[in-house]
Write a protein that holds these residues in place. Structure first.
Motif, PDB file in Angstrom:
ATOM      1  N   GLN A 138      -0.016  -2.935  14.909  1.00  0.00           N
ATOM      2  CA  GLN A 138      -1.179  -2.163  14.473  1.00  0.00           C
ATOM      3  C   GLN A 138      -0.902  -0.667  14.572  1.00  0.00           C
ATOM      4  O   GLN A 138      -1.264   0.104  13.676  1.00  0.00           O
ATOM      5  N   SER A 139      -0.233  -0.241  15.650  1.00  0.00           N
ATOM      6  CA  SER A 139       0.073   1.174  15.806  1.00  0.00           C
ATOM      7  C   SER A 139       1.059   1.644  14.742  1.00  0.00           C
ATOM      8  O   SER A 139       0.873   2.681  14.103  1.00  0.00           O
ATOM      9  N   VAL A 140       2.140   0.863  14.568  1.00  0.00           N
ATOM     10  CA  VAL A 140       3.146   1.236  13.576  1.00  0.00           C
ATOM     11  C   VAL A 140       2.558   1.175  12.177  1.00  0.00           C
ATOM     12  O   VAL A 140       2.832   2.025  11.331  1.00  0.00           O
ATOM     13  N   ARG A 141       1.731   0.150  11.923  1.00  0.00           N
ATOM     14  CA  ARG A 141       1.120   0.025  10.595  1.00  0.00           C
ATOM     15  C   ARG A 141       0.223   1.221  10.300  1.00  0.00           C
ATOM     16  O   ARG A 141       0.220   1.742   9.188  1.00  0.00           O
ATOM     17  N   ASP A 142      -0.532   1.651  11.312  1.00  0.00           N
ATOM     18  CA  ASP A 142      -1.365   2.844  11.103  1.00  0.00           C
ATOM     19  C   ASP A 142      -0.489   4.045  10.757  1.00  0.00           C
ATOM     20  O   ASP A 142      -0.814   4.838   9.871  1.00  0.00           O
ATOM     21  N   GLY A 143       0.644   4.165  11.479  1.00  0.00           N
ATOM     22  CA  GLY A 143       1.546   5.271  11.185  1.00  0.00           C
ATOM     23  C   GLY A 143       2.175   5.152   9.812  1.00  0.00           C
ATOM     24  O   GLY A 143       2.294   6.129   9.068  1.00  0.00           O
ATOM     25  N   VAL A 144       2.581   3.930   9.460  1.00  0.00           N
ATOM     26  CA  VAL A 144       3.174   3.692   8.142  1.00  0.00           C
ATOM     27  C   VAL A 144       2.161   3.993   7.051  1.00  0.00           C
ATOM     28  O   VAL A 144       2.472   4.616   6.029  1.00  0.00           O
ATOM     29  N   ASN A 145       0.913   3.523   7.251  1.00  0.00           N
ATOM     30  CA  ASN A 145      -0.123   3.779   6.249  1.00  0.00           C
ATOM     31  C   ASN A 145      -0.377   5.275   6.087  1.00  0.00           C
ATOM     32  O   ASN A 145      -0.567   5.768   4.974  1.00  0.00           O
ATOM     33  N   THR A 146      -0.381   5.993   7.212  1.00  0.00           N
ATOM     34  CA  THR A 146      -0.583   7.442   7.133  1.00  0.00           C
ATOM     35  C   THR A 146       0.538   8.100   6.335  1.00  0.00           C
ATOM     36  O   THR A 146       0.294   8.964   5.486  1.00  0.00           O
ATOM     37  N   GLU A 147       1.793   7.676   6.612  1.00  0.00           N
ATOM     38  CA  GLU A 147       2.915   8.238   5.874  1.00  0.00           C
ATOM     39  C   GLU A 147       2.840   7.853   4.400  1.00  0.00           C
ATOM     40  O   GLU A 147       3.133   8.662   3.515  1.00  0.00           O
ATOM     41  N   ALA A 148       2.455   6.590   4.119  1.00  0.00           N
ATOM     42  CA  ALA A 148       2.353   6.150   2.728  1.00  0.00           C
ATOM     43  C   ALA A 148       1.270   6.929   2.000  1.00  0.00           C
ATOM     44  O   ALA A 148       1.434   7.312   0.838  1.00  0.00           O
ATOM     45  N   LYS A 149       0.150   7.180   2.674  1.00  0.00           N
ATOM     46  CA  LYS A 149      -0.922   7.964   2.056  1.00  0.00           C
ATOM     47  C   LYS A 149      -0.464   9.401   1.789  1.00  0.00           C
ATOM     48  O   LYS A 149      -0.829   9.996   0.776  1.00  0.00           O
ATOM     49  N   ALA A 150       0.352   9.937   2.708  1.00  0.00           N
ATOM     50  CA  ALA A 150       0.857  11.294   2.490  1.00  0.00           C
ATOM     51  C   ALA A 150       1.814  11.331   1.308  1.00  0.00           C
ATOM     52  O   ALA A 150       1.846  12.306   0.554  1.00  0.00           O
ATOM     53  N   LEU A 151       2.603  10.254   1.129  1.00  0.00           N
ATOM     54  CA  LEU A 151       3.521  10.218  -0.009  1.00  0.00           C
ATOM     55  C   LEU A 151       2.764  10.143  -1.327  1.00  0.00           C
ATOM     56  O   LEU A 151       3.157  10.752  -2.315  1.00  0.00           O
ATOM     57  N   VAL A 152       1.672   9.373  -1.346  1.00  0.00           N
ATOM     58  CA  VAL A 152       0.880   9.233  -2.577  1.00  0.00           C
ATOM     59  C   VAL A 152      -0.115  10.373  -2.696  1.00  0.00           C
ATOM     60  O   VAL A 152      -0.431  10.829  -3.797  1.00  0.00           O
ATOM     61  N   GLY A 153      -0.633  10.864  -1.554  1.00  0.00           N
ATOM     62  CA  GLY A 153      -1.599  11.955  -1.562  1.00  0.00           C
ATOM     63  C   GLY A 153      -3.038  11.514  -1.478  1.00  0.00           C
ATOM     64  O   GLY A 153      -3.946  12.347  -1.478  1.00  0.00           O
ATOM     65  N   ALA A 154      -3.293  10.193  -1.423  1.00  0.00           N
ATOM     66  CA  ALA A 154      -4.667   9.690  -1.386  1.00  0.00           C
ATOM     67  C   ALA A 154      -4.636   8.210  -1.076  1.00  0.00           C
ATOM     68  O   ALA A 154      -3.577   7.595  -1.009  1.00  0.00           O
ATOM     69  N   ASP A 155      -5.835   7.637  -0.885  1.00  0.00           N
ATOM     70  CA  ASP A 155      -5.923   6.181  -0.802  1.00  0.00           C
ATOM     71  C   ASP A 155      -5.735   5.569  -2.191  1.00  0.00           C
ATOM     72  O   ASP A 155      -5.024   4.587  -2.357  1.00  0.00           O
ATOM     73  N   VAL A 156      -6.388   6.172  -3.172  1.00  0.00           N
ATOM     74  CA  VAL A 156      -6.303   5.702  -4.563  1.00  0.00           C
ATOM     75  C   VAL A 156      -6.124   6.922  -5.465  1.00  0.00           C
ATOM     76  O   VAL A 156      -6.798   7.941  -5.278  1.00  0.00           O
ATOM     77  N   VAL A 157      -5.196   6.819  -6.406  1.00  0.00           N
ATOM     78  CA  VAL A 157      -4.979   7.870  -7.401  1.00  0.00           C
ATOM     79  C   VAL A 157      -5.221   7.268  -8.783  1.00  0.00           C
ATOM     80  O   VAL A 157      -4.652   6.222  -9.110  1.00  0.00           O
ATOM     81  N   ILE A 158      -6.072   7.923  -9.572  1.00  0.00           N
ATOM     82  CA  ILE A 158      -6.390   7.460 -10.921  1.00  0.00           C
ATOM     83  C   ILE A 158      -5.880   8.514 -11.894  1.00  0.00           C
ATOM     84  O   ILE A 158      -6.246   9.700 -11.773  1.00  0.00           O
ATOM     85  N   GLY A 159      -5.019   8.127 -12.827  1.00  0.00           N
ATOM     86  CA  GLY A 159      -4.391   9.104 -13.701  1.00  0.00           C
ATOM     87  C   GLY A 159      -4.469   8.738 -15.168  1.00  0.00           C
ATOM     88  O   GLY A 159      -4.549   7.574 -15.542  1.00  0.00           O
ATOM     89  N   THR A 160      -4.445   9.768 -16.012  1.00  0.00           N
ATOM     90  CA  THR A 160      -4.397   9.588 -17.455  1.00  0.00           C
ATOM     91  C   THR A 160      -3.682  10.786 -18.071  1.00  0.00           C
ATOM     92  O   THR A 160      -3.730  11.895 -17.533  1.00  0.00           O
ATOM     93  N   ASN A 161      -3.003  10.562 -19.193  1.00  0.00           N
ATOM     94  CA  ASN A 161      -2.351  11.666 -19.886  1.00  0.00           C
ATOM     95  C   ASN A 161      -3.171  12.153 -21.071  1.00  0.00           C
ATOM     96  O   ASN A 161      -2.657  12.785 -21.982  1.00  0.00           O
ATOM     97  N   ARG A 193      -8.351  -1.250 -18.356  1.00  0.00           N
ATOM     98  CA  ARG A 193      -7.129  -1.759 -18.977  1.00  0.00           C
ATOM     99  C   ARG A 193      -6.901  -1.192 -20.376  1.00  0.00           C
ATOM    100  O   ARG A 193      -5.785  -0.926 -20.786  1.00  0.00           O
ATOM    101  N   GLN A 194      -7.968  -0.993 -21.130  1.00  0.00           N
ATOM    102  CA  GLN A 194      -7.846  -0.549 -22.521  1.00  0.00           C
ATOM    103  C   GLN A 194      -8.033   0.960 -22.688  1.00  0.00           C
ATOM    104  O   GLN A 194      -8.074   1.438 -23.818  1.00  0.00           O
ATOM    105  N   ASP A 195      -8.123   1.705 -21.604  1.00  0.00           N
ATOM    106  CA  ASP A 195      -8.443   3.134 -21.705  1.00  0.00           C
ATOM    107  C   ASP A 195      -7.269   4.061 -21.418  1.00  0.00           C
ATOM    108  O   ASP A 195      -7.457   5.268 -21.280  1.00  0.00           O
ATOM    109  N   PHE A 196      -6.053   3.505 -21.306  1.00  0.00           N
ATOM    110  CA  PHE A 196      -4.869   4.308 -20.995  1.00  0.00           C
ATOM    111  C   PHE A 196      -5.065   5.101 -19.698  1.00  0.00           C
ATOM    112  O   PHE A 196      -4.668   6.254 -19.581  1.00  0.00           O
ATOM    113  N   ILE A 197      -5.730   4.467 -18.742  1.00  0.00           N
ATOM    114  CA  ILE A 197      -5.957   5.071 -17.423  1.00  0.00           C
ATOM    115  C   ILE A 197      -5.270   4.186 -16.393  1.00  0.00           C
ATOM    116  O   ILE A 197      -5.479   2.964 -16.377  1.00  0.00           O
ATOM    117  N   ASN A 198      -4.479   4.800 -15.540  1.00  0.00           N
ATOM    118  CA  ASN A 198      -3.647   4.041 -14.604  1.00  0.00           C
ATOM    119  C   ASN A 198      -4.057   4.313 -13.159  1.00  0.00           C
ATOM    120  O   ASN A 198      -3.854   5.416 -12.662  1.00  0.00           O
TER     121      ASN A 198
END
Length: 846
Positions: free
Chosen positions: A41-64, A235-240
């Motif tokens: 649980q401790s390592v997972r919390d740390g891993v999740n924190t690092e993973a969130k820092a790599l992505v920058g958020a819990d969820v990222v929604i993008g479109t071009n 799915r049909q809106d070109f939003i990822n």
């Protein structure tokens, strides 16, 4: 009921020394489970924190594209339902940047990121020279830039640069930034500006390549639900949409695999503890046969006697579990002290402690495992007759339907417990199926061993002859030891092999020689000059290669299954072929490629030939011998497919291409070069390298992604360390429990050894006898357990961790040798007391 309670207390008081190992096994197992669960649980919390820092958020929604109003309303609705409590937007676009004063006629490709005041949601932007980041630095046309841009444009903090139609003042230099990921390097040095200033640049007009991103923070338990809803609705809106733990991202898969592995480790420790409990209970019942016969003589019923021992098991299980929690608490509390001298890392920054949930789960599992693994041995109480007080007789062996039913119930309960511990029904079924299958094989192997060594019973060697007789005597320990040791070896070797597979599969290569810089847009006439520059040892650059690249489109296919005529038909019907591709040509296979069909060339040819990547060949139904047509800058070329390649994309930083041509046909076509290389390690040398390169070749773009790779390497190295530590914990716990399981057979051997000594056998003879017996049992158990571990690793790799199945011969051979050695040594060492002392005390006690 009072009779059951009184008898349970009396039995425990009278036999506490013999039950001590039962108590210790449960304590060790629960301590391992609780400590491991807490560390997970401790390592997972740390891993999740690092993973969130790599992505920058819990969820990222993008479109071009511009955000569609109706789609944005749906997104807002889903975020509200998920309880999103923070959000911010960015827009990213590649653009050219130049100094405003015009003193240096240089323009540089850069990656512009316009951010709002709430950015970043996770992580932080660090600036050089101790400067603190604040969004105010970006307001009123301020900019933060990467140091590479200063070098390329020959500017400094305080100077002005032109971005699109507007000028910006450099107010800081970025040392480290959040976001990014493996393989996702930008097209140039990063520049940060204020989100409100972006429209004034004129970069959002028609044809813009801007990427609009919405960064969101949501409760952790809502991430999966939100991702499912967004994927289904957009799915049909070109939003990822993607999350920090998205399995579509390689680093996300590695984190998820690490978590699955850590959970599986806890599961294996549970089962190892259960094996020891079963062995202890069986030996205890054998020791109490006469006491049970006495109880039956005075009127005790089977139900009462079984209840006495089940209550005893439950009490010992609960007491052992509580001791295990205390041990776990002490062990987890000592982790920060052990890491105090280490450099700052994911492990040192984690907050360690035993949580109530981990303690409750450990206690529940300890009691349940004690009960489940002792029920079947306790049912043998029903077949103990009072007549055993008068004579020795073998317990009958007619079919026991109640015992079979109990075995089925225990098996189902074991699947449920393991699935609960591993948080996966599939993992529980796979592991328990392997457990049950190997148990059957070990039982059959025990019978086969007895039959196989029977002729040796006539050997002239006294130790060998009696070792063989011990394997087949009534009440022998052959199948008991084979079952306990074989299953232990099965799980330990299996976990060690899975650990090796998992660490080998991690996609981020931590080698210091891996490329960390890309050069783009090298013209044909500059190739020799760039080679000479990169080969200059004074810059300290590492290995490099220049790769020719061309842009092309597929405009036709004539083949066995696929026939497409013209670019329009390719776009409409050509699965995965309708986009533009980057091509190259070479005369060799790269280290991350393997030809799986056809043959790869080794020399140039004027006849066009092409090698196709496996996945796109499967999707487009392309085969060796088919002919494709490519449009390369208006010129059509029709190569024949001569080979299909499997490309390991996770190792493709040296270049991964879908289509590779044979040299000769494209040598004179318009082309540029790219160069992956290992840049200088010293920051000053790295800056000088980029400055001199751009000064000599102004059109060449330098993409430096060392910081991203270093962050990912740091995260993955800590996860790797965590996996190695808990793998060692399994090995330690398993060996400790196996030692006890073998040592428990001592109580039956003590009397026999005493008789042999009385009849004149010396200590060396009895020792050799035990060494033969347990050496054979250990070797057979190790071989069967190791072979069974191959099946376990296959099932878990394929269905649970979703990684390629690999066999690590060293792990399996070492498992066999160590198992045989440990069992032989433990069998002898556990009998040292009777081998050293006179047999009179043992004979009197019996």
């Amino acid at each position: 009921m009072m009779f059951v309670l009184r008898m349970a207390v009396r039995e425990t008081r009278a036999s506490w020394r013999r039950l001590l190992f039962f108590f210790v096994c449960i304590a060790v197992g629960v301590a391992a489970i609780v400590a491991l669960r807490s560390v997970i649980q401790s390592v997972r919390d740390g891993v999740n924190t690092e993973a969130k820092a790599l992505v920058g958020a819990d969820v990222v929604i993008g479109t071009n594209r511009d955000w569609p109003a109706e789609a944005r309303q749906r997104i807002d609705s889903h975020l509200a339902e998920a309880g999103a409590f923070a959000r911010t937007e960015t827009t990213e676009t590649p653009t050219m940047v130049r100094p405003v004063d015009g003193s240096t006629p240089i323009a540089k490709m850069a990656e512009l990121r316009a951010v709002q005041s709430a950015y970043p949601l996770y992580g932080a932007i660090s600036l050089q020279n101790g400067q603190t980041y604040s969004h105010a630095l970006l307001e009123d046309h301020g900019a933060l830039v990467r140091p590479e841009l200063l070098t390329a444009l020959q500017v400094k903090a305080g100077d002005r640069i032109a971005i699109g139609l507007t000028t910006f003042t450099i107010r800081g230099v970025i040392a480290r930034e959040p976001g990014g990921g493996p393989g996702g390097f930008s097209l140039g040095p990063r520049i940060y500006i204020d989100y409100a200033d972006l429209p004034s640049t004129g970069l959002l007009g028609l044809g813009s390549r801007a990427q609009r991103l919405l960064f969101v923070r949501v409760p952790d338990d809502k991430v999966s639900t939100l991702m499912d809803a967004l994927r289904r609705d957009l799915r049909q809106d070109f939003i990822n949409p993607r999350s920090y733990r998205s399995r579509e991202d390689q680093i996300g898969r590695d984190f998820a695999r690490a978590e699955d592995y850590l959970s599986l480790v806890g599961l294996v420790i549970v089962i190892l503890g259960g094996i020891a409990v079963s062995s202890v209970t069986r030996v205890f019942i054998l020791q109490k046969i006469r006491s049970i016969a006495v109880l039956k003589c005075v009127g005790a019923r089977n139900v009462q006697i079984i209840a006495v021992y089940i209550l005893q098991v439950m009490i010992l299980g609960l007491a052992g579990s509580l001791l295990g929690v205390a041990i776990a608490r002490a062990a987890v509390g000592a982790i920060p002290l052990a890491l105090a001298s280490s450099s700052p890392s994911l492990l040192t920054e984690a907050h360690y402690g035993v949580t109530w949930s981990a303690a409750a789960q450990g206690i529940a599992i300890g009691v349940l495992v004690s009960l489940l693994f002792s029920v079947v041995p306790l049912l043998q109480v029903r077949f103990i007759k009072p007549s055993l007080l008068l004579r020795d007789e073998t317990v009958r062996r007619r079919k026991d339907w109640l015992g079979i039913a109990a075995l089925v119930v225990v098996s189902c309960a074991l699947v449920a417990v393991t699935a609960w511990q591993a948080s996966s029904l599939r993992v529980g079924v796979v592991v328990c199926a392997g457990f049950a299958g190997l148990a059957v094989v070990l039982q059959l192997a025990g019978k086969g061993l007895v039959a196989l060594v029977a002729p040796l019973a006539n050997s002239k060697s006294f130790p060998l002859r009696h070792a063989v007789l011990h394997l087949s005597r009534p009440g022998n320990q052959t199948r008991v030891v084979l079952l306990a040791v074989g299953l232990g070896a099965f799980f330990i070797v299996g976990i060690r092999s899975l650990q090796a597979s998992l660490l080998d599969e991690f996609s981020i290569q931590t080698s210091v020689d891996s490329p960390d810089m890309f050069l783009l847009d090298i013209q044909r006439g500059q190739a020799d000059g760039v080679r000479a520059f990169l080969g200059d040892k004074s810059y300290g650059a590492g290995e490099y290669q220049l790769i020719p690249v061309l842009r092309a489109r597929v405009v036709g296919v004539s083949g066995r299954e696929t026939n497409l005529d013209g670019a329009e038909e390719v776009r409409q019907k050509g699965v995965s072929l309708g986009r533009e591709f980057t091509l190259t040509y070479r005369d060799h296979i790269e280290a991350n490629e393997k030809v799986i069909e056809g043959a790869f060339w080794s020399s140039p040819s004027s006849e066009p030939e092409v090698s196709v990547e496996r996945q796109i060949a499967e999707r487009a139904r392309l085969h060796v011998g088919d002919t494709m047509r490519f449009d390369i800058l208006g010129r059509t070329i029709s190569p024949r497919i001569t080979s299909i390649r499997n490309v390991e994309w996770r190792e493709s930083r040296n270049g991964g291409f879908v289509f590779v041509f044979r040299p000769g046909a494209l040598d004179q076509a318009p082309q540029t070069y790219v160069s992956p290389l290992k840049g200088p390690s010293d920051p000053a040398a790295r800056a000088r390298f980029q400055h001199d390169l751009v000064e000599q070749f102004p059109n060449v773009s330098v993409i430096d992604f060392r910081d991203v790779l270093e962050r990912i390497r740091d995260v993955m190295s800590k996860v790797t360390l965590a996996i190695t530590i808990v793998g060692g914990l399994v090995l330690f716990s398993g060996v400790l429990i196996l030692i006890g399981a073998v040592a428990m057979t001592k109580f039956q051997r003590v009397y026999e050894a005493a008789v042999f000594k009385t009849l004149g056998a010396n200590t060396r003879t009895i020792g050799r006898m035990l060494l033969f017996e347990y050496g054979v049992l250990g070797s057979l158990a190790g071989v069967i357990g190791s072979v069974g571990a191959i099946g376990l690793t296959w099932g878990v790799s394929k269905y649970a961790l979703e990684i390629p199945w690999k066999i690590f011969v060293t792990e399996h051979v070492a498992g066999v040798v160590l198992t045989a050695f440990l069992v032989a040594v433990i069998g002898v060492v556990s009998s040292l007391d009777v081998l050293r002392h006179k047999p009179l005390a043992t004979l009197r006690a019996e």
